[in-house]
Scaffold this motif. Structure first.
Motif, PDB file in Angstrom:
ATOM      1  N   GLU A  26     -79.165  38.240  43.736  1.00  0.00           N
ATOM      2  CA  GLU A  26     -79.150  38.928  42.530  1.00  0.00           C
ATOM      3  C   GLU A  26     -80.237  38.364  41.591  1.00  0.00           C
ATOM      4  N   HIS A  27     -80.897  39.092  40.881  1.00  0.00           N
ATOM      5  CA  HIS A  27     -81.872  38.431  39.900  1.00  0.00           C
ATOM      6  C   HIS A  27     -81.139  37.864  38.717  1.00  0.00           C
ATOM      7  N   LEU A  28     -80.915  36.461  38.989  1.00  0.00           N
ATOM      8  CA  LEU A  28     -79.949  35.737  38.319  1.00  0.00           C
ATOM      9  C   LEU A  28     -80.272  34.340  38.543  1.00  0.00           C
ATOM     10  N   GLY A  29     -80.513  33.449  37.453  1.00  0.00           N
ATOM     11  CA  GLY A  29     -80.747  31.863  37.582  1.00  0.00           C
ATOM     12  C   GLY A  29     -81.879  31.961  38.365  1.00  0.00           C
ATOM     13  N   ARG A  30     -81.920  30.849  39.390  1.00  0.00           N
ATOM     14  CA  ARG A  30     -83.044  30.642  40.242  1.00  0.00           C
ATOM     15  C   ARG A  30     -82.713  31.028  41.626  1.00  0.00           C
ATOM     16  N   ILE A  32     -83.869  34.245  42.745  1.00  0.00           N
ATOM     17  CA  ILE A  32     -84.853  35.156  43.347  1.00  0.00           C
ATOM     18  C   ILE A  32     -85.946  34.133  42.764  1.00  0.00           C
ATOM     19  N   TYR A  33     -86.253  34.075  41.735  1.00  0.00           N
ATOM     20  CA  TYR A  33     -87.357  33.362  41.174  1.00  0.00           C
ATOM     21  C   TYR A  33     -87.051  31.835  41.153  1.00  0.00           C
ATOM     22  N   GLY A  34     -87.902  31.065  42.017  1.00  0.00           N
ATOM     23  CA  GLY A  34     -87.544  29.593  42.067  1.00  0.00           C
ATOM     24  C   GLY A  34     -86.751  29.495  43.399  1.00  0.00           C
ATOM     25  N   GLY A  35     -86.341  30.536  44.063  1.00  0.00           N
ATOM     26  CA  GLY A  35     -85.395  30.452  45.143  1.00  0.00           C
ATOM     27  C   GLY A  35     -85.973  31.010  46.323  1.00  0.00           C
ATOM     28  N   VAL A  83     -92.658  48.127  41.616  1.00  0.00           N
ATOM     29  CA  VAL A  83     -93.522  48.467  42.689  1.00  0.00           C
ATOM     30  C   VAL A  83     -95.028  48.601  42.259  1.00  0.00           C
ATOM     31  N   GLY A  84     -95.982  48.514  43.020  1.00  0.00           N
ATOM     32  CA  GLY A  84     -97.394  48.720  42.549  1.00  0.00           C
ATOM     33  C   GLY A  84     -98.139  47.728  41.819  1.00  0.00           C
ATOM     34  N   LYS A  85     -98.925  47.968  41.153  1.00  0.00           N
ATOM     35  CA  LYS A  85     -99.782  46.767  40.296  1.00  0.00           C
ATOM     36  C   LYS A  85     -99.356  46.723  39.097  1.00  0.00           C
ATOM     37  N   LEU A 100     -89.539  39.811  35.372  1.00  0.00           N
ATOM     38  CA  LEU A 100     -91.091  40.039  35.546  1.00  0.00           C
ATOM     39  C   LEU A 100     -91.393  41.009  36.643  1.00  0.00           C
ATOM     40  N   HIS A 101     -90.254  41.457  37.301  1.00  0.00           N
ATOM     41  CA  HIS A 101     -90.431  42.221  38.401  1.00  0.00           C
ATOM     42  C   HIS A 101     -91.660  41.984  39.495  1.00  0.00           C
ATOM     43  N   GLU A 102     -91.923  40.744  39.554  1.00  0.00           N
ATOM     44  CA  GLU A 102     -92.885  40.117  40.594  1.00  0.00           C
ATOM     45  C   GLU A 102     -92.113  40.493  42.069  1.00  0.00           C
ATOM     46  N   PHE A 103     -90.813  40.363  41.995  1.00  0.00           N
ATOM     47  CA  PHE A 103     -90.061  40.654  43.431  1.00  0.00           C
ATOM     48  C   PHE A 103     -89.421  42.001  43.310  1.00  0.00           C
ATOM     49  N   GLY A 104     -90.215  42.906  43.897  1.00  0.00           N
ATOM     50  CA  GLY A 104     -89.247  44.329  43.743  1.00  0.00           C
ATOM     51  C   GLY A 104     -89.075  44.846  45.123  1.00  0.00           C
ATOM     52  N   THR A 105     -89.125  46.134  45.297  1.00  0.00           N
ATOM     53  CA  THR A 105     -88.501  46.708  46.591  1.00  0.00           C
ATOM     54  C   THR A 105     -89.311  46.466  47.728  1.00  0.00           C
ATOM     55  N   ASP A 106     -90.816  46.507  47.550  1.00  0.00           N
ATOM     56  CA  ASP A 106     -91.364  46.182  48.821  1.00  0.00           C
ATOM     57  C   ASP A 106     -91.248  44.786  49.294  1.00  0.00           C
ATOM     58  N   GLU A 107     -91.319  43.698  48.260  1.00  0.00           N
ATOM     59  CA  GLU A 107     -90.922  42.449  48.311  1.00  0.00           C
ATOM     60  C   GLU A 107     -89.490  42.184  49.064  1.00  0.00           C
TER      61      GLU A 107
END
Length: 469
Positions: A26-30, A32-35, A83-85, A100-107
């Motif tokens: 889940e997008h929670l704590g670390r 996704i981001y930092g994990g 998704v996208g740019k 930040l949505h850096e990690f989305g569906t395609d990622e």
């Protein structure tokens, strides 16, 4: 005293689905981001932005399924912002900070392909719409000339992704919308009607809760049916990180509550048309120290690894009812299998439980008849010592034996239908219950007159592989 266990090889039962050994991110704590994700160009990231060490560990573990993006976060997630740019920054209303949505569906879907996991996407029923869900599914599953398939191709993915499992919201009785089961049933009918008409081969998982919630939800569907394939439950074990003996035993005693929930939910969904199954969307130990302020971070110990083994044993025993189970969560959050700090990452003790017990994947359950079995009092529940699951694939029988107690247990294993040709064993051990570093060590097994004899150490999990003649 020696415990004799007879494995009844003539009565092979349900097959253990590999999806029982699933995970949740889940997008929670670390988490996704930092994990899982560090971002392109970051230290320790691969060329796509994934944490290289975490990816290596998970690929080696071979997670069968990965559920995403929530959790509570899923019912505020709008997929087009990721998704996208041009990606939108939005508040994470449930867990704090900014998304930040850096990690989305395609990622996410690319990551599943890299680590060999089947993706399971949780749709947004809390703040989303049927139209948004269908557009998301078209982006993921559609083929040209569909508009969202064209958009996916523009973003770098020509071929459709393969996603079978889609969740219809998360905890809709709470953070997912604070809904009554009757209102949620209306939404399930609406969403499933359009989704199945458009994508008939997907599997839809509806949200379950307590027995009362499930009863009212099922009663509503009996009046006017919905096109669903499974009902989910959540099974957390509340515990103190600094456990005492009573709290430790209570953790294993929670099995009685979990088994009752499974049996009651199963009894209800069998009243519905079709062959519905249960999905344990989230499960695991939740420490009192894991809070929103620290991103629900908790350290991994031998004690919660043994608790994980106990829960996985339960889910395997109910393989005829349970199609999937996902531990919460994968990295850095709650009962994780990996802890990561920047480019550095290491497996938790629970990681090795999954590595061991996945030996049951694809095997058929065998009854085990105990003689001289001891009982371990855990509250009002008498926990069996050892706790055993046996499965068969071809001529190989896998037997996992869990001993959460403080005593050694001598065990003799025999087969009711045939002799053992060979037996070998490996055990998960640690210095104490609080140990964060554990070992997988060979366990001594002796074969005498077609029987296997071994000793289970205290606070241990042992996997025995038997080749029968």
């Amino acid at each position: 005293m020696e415990t004799r266990l007879t494995i009844v090889t003539e009565l092979a039962g349900a097959e253990v689905s590999g999806l029982i050994f699933g995970h949740f991110a889940e997008h929670l704590g670390r988490s996704i981001y930092g994990g899982i994700w560090l971002g392109r160009g970051s230290e320790g990231a691969d060329e796509k932005g994934y944490n290289a060490r975490v990816k290596e560990l998970l690929r080696d573990l071979g997670p069968e399924v990965l559920r995403w993006p929530g959790g509570c976060f899923g019912d505020q997630y709008h997929w087009e912002e990721g998704v996208g740019k041009n990606r939108r920054v939005r508040r994470n209303i449930w867990w704090g900070g900014y998304e930040l949505h850096e990690f989305g569906t395609d990622e996410f879907l690319g990551y599943c392909e890299e680590i060999g996991a089947e993706p399971y996407i949780c749709l947004n029923l809390g703040t989303g719409t049927v139209r948004e869900a269908l557009d998301w599914m078209e982006y993921v599953l559609g083929e040209r000339p569909l508009s969202y398939a064209e958009r996916r191709a523009e973003n770098g993915r020509e071929e459709p992704y393969k996603v079978r499992y889609w969740g219809l919201g998360n905890e809709t009785w709470g953070c997912g919308g604070n809904m009554r089961p009757e209102y949620y049933a209306d939404l399930v009918r609406q969403y499933s009607n359009f989704i199945k008409a458009t994508f008939p081969d997907v599997k839809l998982v509806a949200v379950g809760h307590t027995t009362d919630w499930n009863r009212r939800f099922v009663a509503s569907l009996l009046e006017r049916p919905a096109r669903i394939d499974a009902l989910s439950v959540h099974q957390y074990t509340g515990a103190k990180e600094d456990w005492d003996e009573e709290d430790y035993r209570r953790c294993f005693g929670s099995r009685a509550r979990k088994e009752r929930q499974i049996s009651e939910a199963w009894g209800l969904i069998t009243a519905l048309p079709g062959k519905l199954k249960l999905v344990v969307d989230e499960w695991g130990v939740w420490y009192d120290t894991a809070r929103r302020e620290n991103g629900l971070l908790q350290r991994g110990h031998l004690k919660d690894a043994l608790s994980a083994a106990s829960d996985l044993h339960l889910y395997m025993r109910h393989a005829d009812k349970i199609e999937m189970a996902n531990i919460a969560q994968t990295v850095n959050v709650l009962h994780s299998v990996v802890l990561a700090e920047g480019p550095k990452a290491k497996p938790t003790p629970t990681y090795f439980v999954f590595k061991m017990l996945k030996g049951h994947k694809g095997g058929r359950l065998l009854p085990v008849v105990p003689e001289g079995e001891r009982k371990w009092p855990v509250g009002e529940y008498l926990y069996p010592l050892p706790d055993v699951v046996a499965t068969v694939k071809g001529n190989e029988i896998s037997t996992s034996l869990l001993n959460p107690s403080e005593e050694d247990i001598k065990v003799e294993l025999s087969l009711s239908g045939g002799d053992m040709g060979s037996a070998e064993a490996v055990a998960l051990v640690g210095s104490d219950l609080q140990a964060e570093d554990v070992e997988l060590v060979p366990a001594e097994v002796s074969l005498e007159d077609g029987r296997a004899k071994l000793k289970l150490g205290p606070a241990s999990l042992t996997m025995v592989r038997i080749e029968r003649r």
